[in-house]
Design a protein around this motif. Structure first.
Motif, PDB file in Angstrom:
ATOM      1  N   PHE A 291       0.829  -1.197   0.000  1.00  0.00           N
ATOM      2  CA  PHE A 291       0.000   0.000   0.000  1.00  0.00           C
ATOM      3  C   PHE A 291       0.869   1.255   0.000  1.00  0.00           C
ATOM      4  CE2 PHE A 291      -2.503  -3.278   2.124  1.00  0.00           C
ATOM      5  CZ  PHE A 291      -3.658  -3.263   1.358  1.00  0.00           C
ATOM      6  N   LYS A 310      -5.406   9.313   1.132  1.00  0.00           N
ATOM      7  CA  LYS A 310      -5.659   8.445  -0.025  1.00  0.00           C
ATOM      8  C   LYS A 310      -4.766   7.225   0.097  1.00  0.00           C
ATOM      9  CE  LYS A 310      -5.706   8.230  -5.090  1.00  0.00           C
ATOM     10  NZ  LYS A 310      -5.466   8.963  -6.352  1.00  0.00           N
ATOM     11  N   THR A 312      -3.678   3.683  -1.627  1.00  0.00           N
ATOM     12  CA  THR A 312      -3.671   2.996  -2.921  1.00  0.00           C
ATOM     13  C   THR A 312      -3.087   1.603  -2.756  1.00  0.00           C
ATOM     14  OG1 THR A 312      -3.339   5.118  -4.037  1.00  0.00           O
ATOM     15  CG2 THR A 312      -2.909   3.115  -5.314  1.00  0.00           C
ATOM     16  N   SER A 313      -3.755   0.604  -3.318  1.00  0.00           N
ATOM     17  CA  SER A 313      -3.266  -0.771  -3.274  1.00  0.00           C
ATOM     18  C   SER A 313      -2.328  -1.014  -4.443  1.00  0.00           C
ATOM     19  CB  SER A 313      -4.436  -1.758  -3.326  1.00  0.00           C
ATOM     20  OG  SER A 313      -3.958  -3.083  -3.467  1.00  0.00           O
ATOM     21  N   TYR A 370      -8.252   2.084  -4.876  1.00  0.00           N
ATOM     22  CA  TYR A 370      -7.833   3.057  -3.871  1.00  0.00           C
ATOM     23  C   TYR A 370      -9.035   3.486  -3.037  1.00  0.00           C
ATOM     24  CZ  TYR A 370      -9.755   6.757  -6.887  1.00  0.00           C
ATOM     25  OH  TYR A 370     -10.591   7.537  -7.641  1.00  0.00           O
ATOM     26  N   GLN A 372     -10.351   6.701  -0.177  1.00  0.00           N
ATOM     27  CA  GLN A 372     -10.093   8.049   0.309  1.00  0.00           C
ATOM     28  C   GLN A 372     -10.916   8.325   1.556  1.00  0.00           C
ATOM     29  OE1 GLN A 372     -10.876  10.092  -3.604  1.00  0.00           O
ATOM     30  NE2 GLN A 372      -8.947  11.136  -3.124  1.00  0.00           N
TER      31      GLN A 372
END
Length: 435
Positions: A291, A310, A312-313, A370, A372
């Motif tokens: 991540f 935020k 994100t993978s 992702y 948020q």
């Protein structure tokens, strides 16, 4: 006799301690931890004396299993080999009962481990036991430190994982029906990392293990073929393989030479977990963490600010994180938070007024997506910022090193065999700078 026992993390944190004399405290292990941090050539010897205390330890699953030995005792006169073997046996028992041993699983199963220690180190006197003999004397049940059900509903390498438990840590080996003819091969990795605000990895350590559990009659020979060689020496020319700094093969494992050293063979032991290999990624290996998080702060009013996160993978399609948790601390004047999220459906932001802790939890986080979170910090001050946080995660069907099991073979072959190959990456300590 033994005076005390503890389990310590690689960082020198005491996760579990059992004292066999009423006058002792955990301070008895401070000389050991001091020697651990100051030893110039890696770990200290397996048995040594410091500040008037005698210590014997083994290093298993990135944890130190340590005993303090009383002066003039019979064990001290006999030497440390008996204690070393007993600690290794204790580790095997805890592995069978608890599954994958991490800092989280040790702390979650303190009560169970206390019962095991009471049975195997009765008041500081060693008792030789095995998991099947201890089972009838253990009353606690295993606590899964991190629940996961994602793998059980998804097809895997052999198309049979839809009925498998999600991780080896969540099912005791003694609870598996041996009549089902099952074979489990798990590639499990743990991550320690420190990440700068721009996403740059300052420091990262990834350790992994390939474990096998076989519930078959007899002792067939298990052969695994990997997609890469597990080598610590650098090869000439261009090499895209995984670079290791440490590789330790389990007892009885034969490393084949016919396939470039990618074949590992071992004789199976019914109902027991076998540690086929343990490895540590090289520090110069390009670490890809599962991540990446970015953060920014904005002033909403003179008294309120907004924290935007935020996540994100990086694990790609076909993978899933059953649960990801981000924890941080709000400014001291924060009275409350208001939040909204986007991305995966199962998200929650919780604020604790007592310690100002903010917890952002995401369940069933698909790879390649992702999420948020927009968090309003009430009464924090318009220019307030959040500096750092901690990330906890468990990712199924993905490992940082890229190690994969290409084939699994049993000799002689077994009919009606259910085979599962599973991949799991967990966090042990991942700290993130946000500003």
């Amino acid at each position: 006799m033994l005076t005390a026992f503890c389990i310590s993390s690689k960082r020198g944190e005491i996760l579990f301690a059992s004292l066999f004399e009423p006058s002792l405290t955990k301070a008895i292990f401070h000389p050991f931890l001091t020697e651990l941090s100051s030893s110039p050539h890696g770990d200290p010897p397996p048995a040594f004396a410091k500040d008037g205390q005698n210590y014997v330890y083994v290093f298993r699953d990135d944890l130190y299993w340590v005993c303090a030995v009383g002066k003039g005792s019979f064990l001290e006169q006999c030497g440390h080999l008996l204690i070393t073997e007993s600690l290794s046996q204790l580790h095997r028992v805890c592995s069978v009962l608890c599954g994958a041993l991490t800092q989280h699983s040790i702390m979650a199963n303190t009560t169970l481990i206390t019962e095991v220690v009471q049975e195997t180190m009765n008041g500081g006197i060693l008792q030789l036991q095995t998991a099947d003999k201890l089972q009838s004397h253990i009353y606690s049940s295993v606590v899964a430190a991190k629940e996961s059900s994602a793998v059980s509903a998804a097809p895997g390498l052999f198309g049979l994982e839809k009925s498998a438990p999600s991780t080896a840590a969540q099912q005791s080996a003694l609870a598996v029906d041996t009549g089902k003819r099952e074979l489990y091969v798990d590639v499990v990795e743990k991550v320690w990392a420190s990440v700068a605000s721009g996403g740059t990895v300052i420091r990262a350590e990834v350790t992994g293990s390939i474990l096998a559990r076989c519930f078959l009659p007899g002792n067939p020979n298990l052969t695994l073929t990997l997609n890469t060689q597990l080598l610590t020496t650098s090869q000439e020319g261009f090499n895209t393989g995984t670079r290791m700094s440490e590789v330790e093969f389990g007892s009885g494992v034969d490393v084949g030479s016919g396939d470039g050293g990618r074949q590992l063979s071992v004789m199976t032991l019914p109902g027991q977990e076998m540690n086929i290999v343990r490895y540590t990624l090289s520090p110069d290996h390009p670490h890809l963490l599962p991540f990446t998080i970015t953060a920014s702060s904005h002033s909403l009013t003179p008294s309120d600010s907004e924290l935007r996160l935020k996540l994100t993978s990086n694990t790609g399609m076909g993978t899933v994180a059953p649960q990801v948790t981000f924890r941080t601390v709000a400014p001291a004047t924060t009275a409350a938070v208001m939040s909204r999220t986007s991305g995966p459906r199962d998200q929650a932001v919780h604020f604790s007024p007592d310690n100002k802790a903010i917890t952002w939890t995401i369940s069933q986080f698909p790879g390649g997506s992702y999420a948020q979170a927009f968090i309003r910090l009430v009464d924090s001050g318009g220019n307030a910022v959040v500096e750092s946080g901690e990330l906890e995660f468990e990712v199924s069907r993905w490992v940082c090193s890229g190690v994969r099991v290409e084939s699994v073979k049993l000799t002689p072959s077994v009919n009606n065999l259910n085979k599962w190959v599973r991949y799991l990456t967990t966090s042990d300590s991942v700290s993130l700078r946000l500003t």
